[in-house]
Design a protein around this motif. Structure first.
Motif, PDB file in Angstrom:
ATOM      1  N   UNK A  76      10.071   2.612  -3.435  1.00  0.00           N
ATOM      2  CA  UNK A  76       8.733   2.836  -3.992  1.00  0.00           C
ATOM      3  C   UNK A  76       8.128   1.586  -4.609  1.00  0.00           C
ATOM      4  N   UNK A  77       8.810   0.465  -4.496  1.00  0.00           N
ATOM      5  CA  UNK A  77       8.383  -0.753  -5.172  1.00  0.00           C
ATOM      6  C   UNK A  77       7.001  -1.223  -4.728  1.00  0.00           C
ATOM      7  N   UNK A  78       6.735  -1.210  -3.440  1.00  0.00           N
ATOM      8  CA  UNK A  78       5.428  -1.673  -2.949  1.00  0.00           C
ATOM      9  C   UNK A  78       4.289  -0.844  -3.516  1.00  0.00           C
ATOM     10  N   UNK A  79       4.516   0.463  -3.647  1.00  0.00           N
ATOM     11  CA  UNK A  79       3.468   1.351  -4.145  1.00  0.00           C
ATOM     12  C   UNK A  79       3.262   1.227  -5.654  1.00  0.00           C
ATOM     13  N   UNK A  80       4.279   0.755  -6.379  1.00  0.00           N
ATOM     14  CA  UNK A  80       4.212   0.747  -7.840  1.00  0.00           C
ATOM     15  C   UNK A  80       4.165  -0.656  -8.443  1.00  0.00           C
ATOM     16  N   UNK A  81       3.779  -1.648  -7.667  1.00  0.00           N
ATOM     17  CA  UNK A  81       3.688  -3.010  -8.189  1.00  0.00           C
ATOM     18  C   UNK A  81       2.700  -3.118  -9.341  1.00  0.00           C
ATOM     19  N   UNK A 107      11.934 -10.998  -2.976  1.00  0.00           N
ATOM     20  CA  UNK A 107      10.936 -11.626  -2.090  1.00  0.00           C
ATOM     21  C   UNK A 107       9.589 -10.921  -2.214  1.00  0.00           C
ATOM     22  N   UNK A 108       9.599  -9.608  -2.262  1.00  0.00           N
ATOM     23  CA  UNK A 108       8.348  -8.852  -2.372  1.00  0.00           C
ATOM     24  C   UNK A 108       7.637  -9.181  -3.684  1.00  0.00           C
ATOM     25  N   UNK A 109       8.382  -9.249  -4.774  1.00  0.00           N
ATOM     26  CA  UNK A 109       7.775  -9.566  -6.069  1.00  0.00           C
ATOM     27  C   UNK A 109       7.260 -10.997  -6.113  1.00  0.00           C
ATOM     28  N   UNK A 110       8.017 -11.929  -5.568  1.00  0.00           N
ATOM     29  CA  UNK A 110       7.555 -13.332  -5.557  1.00  0.00           C
ATOM     30  C   UNK A 110       6.296 -13.487  -4.722  1.00  0.00           C
ATOM     31  N   UNK A 111       6.196 -12.753  -3.629  1.00  0.00           N
ATOM     32  CA  UNK A 111       4.985 -12.807  -2.803  1.00  0.00           C
ATOM     33  C   UNK A 111       3.773 -12.309  -3.572  1.00  0.00           C
ATOM     34  N   UNK A 112       4.009 -11.475  -4.590  1.00  0.00           N
ATOM     35  CA  UNK A 112       2.920 -10.934  -5.399  1.00  0.00           C
ATOM     36  C   UNK A 112       2.752 -11.687  -6.720  1.00  0.00           C
ATOM     37  N   UNK A 113       3.338 -12.871  -6.826  1.00  0.00           N
ATOM     38  CA  UNK A 113       3.098 -13.745  -7.955  1.00  0.00           C
ATOM     39  C   UNK A 113       3.982 -13.563  -9.182  1.00  0.00           C
ATOM     40  N   UNK A 114       5.068 -12.822  -9.069  1.00  0.00           N
ATOM     41  CA  UNK A 114       5.972 -12.633 -10.197  1.00  0.00           C
ATOM     42  C   UNK A 114       7.044 -13.727 -10.205  1.00  0.00           C
TER      43      UNK A 114
END
Length: 136
Positions: A76-81, A107-114
């Motif tokens: 559910x990570x992509x939906x709850x960023x 990787x998903x979080x880094x792509x979103x600037x975290x």
């Protein structure tokens, strides 16, 4: 037999290939967040420098998690960023069961600037070090 002859004759090319493979592996590992020991994670959490994100499923999280951890299952990570936006100024430390799934989430979080780190060994390492967990 021909393989060994090739390696002995082309040792420079084989060495360059091995170095490139090694560098590629390190680069991919860094993209998902640098691994941190349980001691470094404890220090960062106590200094309020980081948020611990537990990506295990809810059932595992309720059975035992690190105090103050936020649970967002990996599926559910992509939906709850958006839930993590208020923590952008902090480092996000990802914890999973044994450290295998944290890379994809990192990787998903880094792509979103975290700014991301991973708990080395996941919750298994945390518990093997006999560090406290909270049950809910």
């Amino acid at each position: 037999m021909e393989f060994f002859v090739f390696i002995s004759e082309q040792w420079v090319l084989v060495s360059v290939l091995l170095i490139l493979i090694y560098l590629f592996a390190i680069n991919e590992r860094i993209k998902s967040g640098r691994p941190l020991s349980v001691h470094a994670v404890t220090r960062m959490i106590n200094a309020d420098e980081a948020l611990l994100l537990d990506i295990r499923d809810s059932k595992e999280f309720k059975a035992g998690h690190i105090a103050g951890a936020v649970n967002i299952p990996q599926t559910k990570l992509s939906d709850k960023l958006a839930e993590l936006d208020e923590h952008r100024e902090k480092f996000i430390i990802i914890a999973d069961k044994v450290g295998q799934n944290a890379g994809a989430a990192g990787r998903r979080l880094r792509q979103n600037g975290f700014k991301v780190f991973r708990l080395t060994g996941g919750m298994m390492e945390w518990q093997s070090q006999q560090l406290p967990v909270v049950k809910s």
